[in-house]
Write an enzyme that holds these catalytic residues in place. Structure first.
Site, short mmCIF file in Angstrom:
data_model
loop_
_atom_site.label_atom_id
_atom_site.label_comp_id
_atom_site.label_asym_id
_atom_site.label_seq_id
_atom_site.Cartn_x
_atom_site.Cartn_y
_atom_site.Cartn_z
N GLU A 79 2.97 -7.86 -7.88
CA GLU A 79 3.88 -6.85 -7.33
C GLU A 79 3.58 -5.48 -7.92
O GLU A 79 3.36 -5.32 -9.11
CB GLU A 79 5.33 -7.23 -7.62
CG GLU A 79 5.73 -8.51 -6.91
CD GLU A 79 7.22 -8.56 -6.58
OE1 GLU A 79 7.78 -7.52 -6.21
OE2 GLU A 79 7.80 -9.64 -6.71
N CYS A 90 7.53 -2.78 -0.65
CA CYS A 90 7.39 -4.23 -0.52
C CYS A 90 7.84 -4.83 0.81
O CYS A 90 7.07 -5.53 1.46
CB CYS A 90 8.08 -4.94 -1.69
SG CYS A 90 9.69 -4.32 -2.12
N HIS A 120 1.24 -3.55 -2.84
CA HIS A 120 1.17 -2.12 -2.49
C HIS A 120 0.88 -1.38 -3.78
O HIS A 120 0.47 -1.99 -4.77
CB HIS A 120 2.46 -1.61 -1.83
CG HIS A 120 3.71 -2.00 -2.56
ND1 HIS A 120 4.03 -1.50 -3.79
CD2 HIS A 120 4.69 -2.88 -2.24
CE1 HIS A 120 5.16 -2.04 -4.21
NE2 HIS A 120 5.58 -2.89 -3.28
#
Length: 614
Positions: free
Chosen positions: A33, A73, A242
């Site tokens: 993440e 996200c 990302h």
């Protein structure tokens, strides 16, 4: 007799399923993440060593140009799971105000694998902006594992790792003083758009520690696959969901928010499906719309026609053809309570960024974002006048167009859009992006509240029916790219149109011109007072407020009092915060009693009111 027939049918379906799933590769997605490629040594000299990810690359491929289509996200993950561009299917807003249906006839991509006999397991983040539907996952929880499948059944397994999530950098000054990092803060690289302070160095170091922790977690999954005798039967995709979470990363449509690491480990048993030398780096551009189609193609499953992506691995896919791909499309819309509309077009060495609302500066308040000490300090230094030109830009209105040579300027601080030497590049990139968003068609040229009211039951069909109208709105928005003397007559015509969204975009273009468009203030004053559409009145008042031609407060208060839409109220409050915190600045006093009670349940509204009350 009837029960015998049913049993026979069950056996037939079971055998058919096993036969269908026989001799297919396993596929695993391991997702870290909130990290861009800039923080890994294999991509950037300033990054940290990630030995377990590097091991994957030794028997696989490193993709030098992999992109999340969105820098946040839920939007990025919905793009991954659908293979579709968010602004086309109505999934471009984070957090979602409305869960939209999947495009007609399309299922989330794991469902096609499951139909083909795969066991599908998700551990465990979803965060989708579209309705999942039935039959996507056999198991989705923090306990999900491939080990729950039938013996010999191929599997698709997805796992997210939270150690690098933005929340890991929401530490206090006390923690910063007392908790040392393994990475020496004095050795870290500080991006040129960041102030070089103790806070930024500590934040950088702490984040790098978290990336190394994720590397260990990924290695542990690989070890499990090896222990189960599955490593050489399994494709392993490692990538970030990302960009990174240091300021101007996650949530912002720059390379730091969109350019992600991607490593694909190729199993020995299935290396014939990959037309590239293992251990090599691939230069072709791939983005999240392509990941699902690639997974399906590797599994021998037909890729649905409704998706926007295309495979970059699998039978018949030539590495030379993939390496010719050199474009990627990116999008940033609402992030929590912070509205924006940014589109990017990466082509070769250049990134073109189109800020459709350039007055809506990057550093505009986002409550969650500003929990980070680095964000808070950056703004405090700006307000104290202690930043250089590159560091100040985050808190000031942006140019409508940005053009960066990413190879020469990887951190995107030298805008080439006004450089005559790059005029032909700018013209080409502008034209290509404009045609792309018009043809998509890009639903964000209508306000989110209007889409929620009339479009979100079937966003794709809505867009198809209004493609010409969207193309017209794009042209109105692009008037801000002309010299004002040439744009003026077309702007006047737009402000006099019957269609409210033509007026809406005409006013946004006026705000983009700023003081240059001051002579249009009388028309805007009339619209702010008397137009029948609340958002047209708000955009008119916003323009007048930005240029100091009229006090916008009465228009905003009246619109907030009238609206019964939480989404619309959120958009109005975004403009209000812009006019309060930006220049010239207005002292708005907004009490929650002004709004209808049901609006207070809207998360965007609640966040803005919380900030305004401080």
């Amino acid at each position: 007799m009837k029960s015998t027939s049913i049993f026979a049918l069950f056996i037939f379906q079971f055998v058919s399923s096993v036969a269908l799933s026989a001799e297919r590769p396993n596929i695993v997605w391991l997702i870290s993440e909130d990290n861009s490629m800039h923080y890994l040594k294999m991509y950037d000299d300033h990054g940290v060593e990630t030995p377990r990810i590097a091991e994957l690359a030794q028997h696989g491929l490193i993709y030098d140009h992999a992109f999340s289509n969105a820098p946040v996200c839920s939007v990025a993950r919905t793009t991954l799971i659908t293979g579709c561009y968010g602004p086309r299917i109505g999934t471009q807003y984070h957090r979602k105000s409305v869960t939209v249906p999947m495009p007609e006839g399309l299922k989330m991509l794991p469902a096609y694998l499951r139909d083909a006999g795969y066991y599908t397991a998700n551990n465990s983040k979803k965060d989708y902006n579209a309705t999942e539907g039935k039959g996507v996952w056999d198991m989705s929880s923090k306990k999900a594992t491939w080990r729950s499948r039938r013996e010999g059944q191929p599997f698709f397994y997805k796992q997210s790792f939270t150690a690098t999530h933005e929340s890991s950098l929401h530490f206090s000054k006390q923690v910063m003083a007392n908790e040392k990092t393994s990475t020496d803060p004095e050795t870290v690289f500080v991006a040129p758009y960041h102030p070089d302070t103790e806070t930024f160095r500590y934040t950088n170091a702490r984040y790098r520690d978290r990336i190394q922790l994720v590397d260990q977690h990924i290695g542990a999954v690989v070890d499990q696959l090896k222990a189960d005798g599955l490593l050489e039967e399994t494709f392993i995709f490692y990538f970030g969901d990302h960009g990174g979470v240091l300021p101007r990363g996650k949530g912002y449509a720059y390379e730091s928010g969109l350019h992600v690491p991607l490593v694909v480990r190729v199993p020995e048993k299935w290396k014939h499906l990959v037309d590239a030398e293992l251990g090599s780096r691939q230069s072709g551009f791939v983005s999240f719309i392509d990941f699902g189609p690639t997974t399906l193609h590797l599994a021998g499953v037909k890729v649905p026609e409704q998706v926007d992506g295309r495979p970059f691995l699998g039978e018949g896919v030539k590495a030379a053809d993939v390496n010719k791909r050199d474009t990627a499309f990116g999008y940033a819309d609402r992030f929590d309570e912070k509205y924006d509309l940014v589109r990017t077009w990466r082509k070769g060495r250049f990134e073109y960024i189109r800020n459709y609302q350039p007055f809506n500066f990057d550093g505009l308040q986002n409550n969650y974002r500003y929990r980070m000490l680095a964000f808070q300090e950056w703004r405090e230094l700006y307000q104290a006048g202690k930043l250089n030109d590159a560091q100040r830009e985050f808190f000031e209105p942006r140019p409508a167009e940005l053009l960066y040579d990413v190879e020469a300027d990887p951190h995107e601080v030298h805008n080439l859009a006004s450089d005559p030497e790059y005029a032909s590049v700018l013209k080409e990139m502008r034209s290509e992006l404009s045609l792309f968003v018009s043809g998509l068609p890009d639903l964000s040229f209508f306000p989110e509240s209007y889409l929620a009211e009339v479009a979100f039951e079937n966003p794709v069909e809505f867009g198809k029916k209004r493609q010409k109208q969207i193309a017209r709105l794009v042209k109105i928005a692009d008037l801000s790219l002309l010299p004002f003397s040439k744009a003026k007559p077309k702007l006047l015509k737009a402000l006099e149109a019957k269609n409210p969204w033509v007026k809406y975009w005409g006013l946004i273009a006026c705000s983009s011109f700023g003081d240059e468009a001051k002579e249009l203030a009388p028309v805007a004053i009339e619209l702010a007072k008397n137009d029948s559409n609340r958002l047209v009145r708000i955009r008119a008042a916003e323009f007048l407020g930005l240029i100091g031609a009229a006090d916008p407060q009465a228009t905003f208060r009246q619109a907030l009092k009238e609206t019964d839409s939480g989404i619309e109220a959120g958009l109005i409050l975004n403009s209000l915060v812009l006019l309060r915190d930006g220049k010239p600045g207005y002292e708005f006093e907004i009490d929650k009693s002004l709004l209808q009670p049901n609006l207070l349940e809207n998360d965007t509204v609640a966040r803005r009111l919380e900030y305004l009350a401080d």
